[in-house]
Design a protein around this motif. Sequence first.
Motif, PDB file in Angstrom:
ATOM      1  N   TYR A  16       0.830  -1.191   0.000  1.00 33.79           N
ATOM      2  CA  TYR A  16       0.000   0.000   0.000  1.00 33.79           C
ATOM      3  C   TYR A  16       0.870   1.248   0.000  1.00 33.79           C
ATOM      4  O   TYR A  16       1.914   1.296   0.666  1.00 33.79           O
ATOM      5  N   LEU A  17       0.428   2.247  -0.716  1.00 35.61           N
ATOM      6  CA  LEU A  17       1.186   3.496  -0.762  1.00 35.61           C
ATOM      7  C   LEU A  17       0.916   4.347   0.471  1.00 35.61           C
ATOM      8  O   LEU A  17       1.837   4.911   1.056  1.00 35.61           O
ATOM      9  N   TYR A  18      -0.321   4.464   0.865  1.00 35.58           N
ATOM     10  CA  TYR A  18      -0.710   5.330   1.975  1.00 35.58           C
ATOM     11  C   TYR A  18      -1.260   4.481   3.112  1.00 35.58           C
ATOM     12  O   TYR A  18      -2.453   4.455   3.359  1.00 35.58           O
ATOM     13  N   TYR A  19      -0.385   3.794   3.816  1.00 39.28           N
ATOM     14  CA  TYR A  19      -0.804   2.920   4.905  1.00 39.28           C
ATOM     15  C   TYR A  19       0.112   3.165   6.090  1.00 39.28           C
ATOM     16  O   TYR A  19       1.343   3.090   5.965  1.00 39.28           O
ATOM     17  N   ASP A  20      -0.497   3.461   7.218  1.00 42.63           N
ATOM     18  CA  ASP A  20       0.268   3.702   8.432  1.00 42.63           C
ATOM     19  C   ASP A  20       0.085   2.510   9.366  1.00 42.63           C
ATOM     20  O   ASP A  20      -0.961   2.346   9.991  1.00 42.63           O
ATOM     21  N   GLU A  21       1.100   1.677   9.442  1.00 39.63           N
ATOM     22  CA  GLU A  21       1.006   0.461  10.234  1.00 39.63           C
ATOM     23  C   GLU A  21       0.876   0.778  11.721  1.00 39.63           C
ATOM     24  O   GLU A  21       0.130   0.122  12.440  1.00 39.63           O
ATOM     25  N   ARG A  22       1.550   1.805  12.176  1.00 38.98           N
ATOM     26  CA  ARG A  22       1.497   2.180  13.591  1.00 38.98           C
ATOM     27  C   ARG A  22       0.087   2.618  13.974  1.00 38.98           C
ATOM     28  O   ARG A  22      -0.443   2.236  15.018  1.00 38.98           O
ATOM     29  N   ARG A  23      -0.553   3.408  13.121  1.00 35.11           N
ATOM     30  CA  ARG A  23      -1.906   3.874  13.400  1.00 35.11           C
ATOM     31  C   ARG A  23      -2.889   2.710  13.464  1.00 35.11           C
ATOM     32  O   ARG A  23      -3.775   2.668  14.320  1.00 35.11           O
ATOM     33  N   GLU A  24      -2.732   1.760  12.561  1.00 32.52           N
ATOM     34  CA  GLU A  24      -3.612   0.590  12.548  1.00 32.52           C
ATOM     35  C   GLU A  24      -3.427  -0.246  13.817  1.00 32.52           C
ATOM     36  O   GLU A  24      -4.391  -0.723  14.410  1.00 32.52           O
ATOM     37  N   ARG A  25      -2.180  -0.424  14.246  1.00 34.72           N
ATOM     38  CA  ARG A  25      -1.890  -1.166  15.466  1.00 34.72           C
ATOM     39  C   ARG A  25      -2.504  -0.478  16.677  1.00 34.72           C
ATOM     40  O   ARG A  25      -3.110  -1.122  17.541  1.00 34.72           O
ATOM     41  N   LYS A  27      -5.077   1.505  16.700  1.00 34.42           N
ATOM     42  CA  LYS A  27      -6.533   1.397  16.594  1.00 34.42           C
ATOM     43  C   LYS A  27      -7.026   0.047  17.121  1.00 34.42           C
ATOM     44  O   LYS A  27      -8.017  -0.017  17.851  1.00 34.42           O
ATOM     45  N   THR A  28      -6.334  -1.038  16.772  1.00 29.66           N
ATOM     46  CA  THR A  28      -6.749  -2.352  17.266  1.00 29.66           C
ATOM     47  C   THR A  28      -6.560  -2.462  18.770  1.00 29.66           C
ATOM     48  O   THR A  28      -7.387  -3.066  19.459  1.00 29.66           O
ATOM     49  N   ILE A  29      -5.485  -1.860  19.311  1.00 21.21           N
ATOM     50  CA  ILE A  29      -5.270  -1.889  20.759  1.00 21.21           C
ATOM     51  C   ILE A  29      -6.369  -1.122  21.482  1.00 21.21           C
ATOM     52  O   ILE A  29      -6.900  -1.565  22.509  1.00 21.21           O
ATOM     53  N   GLU A  30      -6.756   0.046  20.942  1.00 24.51           N
ATOM     54  CA  GLU A  30      -7.822   0.842  21.547  1.00 24.51           C
ATOM     55  C   GLU A  30      -9.158   0.103  21.514  1.00 24.51           C
ATOM     56  O   GLU A  30      -9.916   0.113  22.486  1.00 24.51           O
TER      57      GLU A  30
END
Length: 95
Positions: A16-25, A27-30
């Motif tokens: 993916y060009l515009y994917y933030d892995e940290r943000r996704e991680r 979000k799942t923790i929250e």
Amino acid sequence: MMMFKTRRPRGFRHTYLYYDERRERLKTIEERAARELGLLPPETAPRDRLRGVFAGSARHLSRARLRGGSLLGRIPTVLLVFLAVVLVALVRWLY
């Protein structure tokens, strides 16, 4: 030219060009924390929610389930077995 081995195609890997892995991680923790605290309803498996939806909405499948449908699916197989037995008996009788 190879006679017995065929070449396997190159594997496909989409990045993916515009994917933030940290943000996704985060979000799942929250979401997991909110579910543990009871702020969000517990997560259900998608298989449980979708089980039987297609068979219930398709008219021909729901009718077959109401009739039982077990014998209707086996008629061609039963017919083929019966014809095979008759053919074997006929060949045995002729020779």
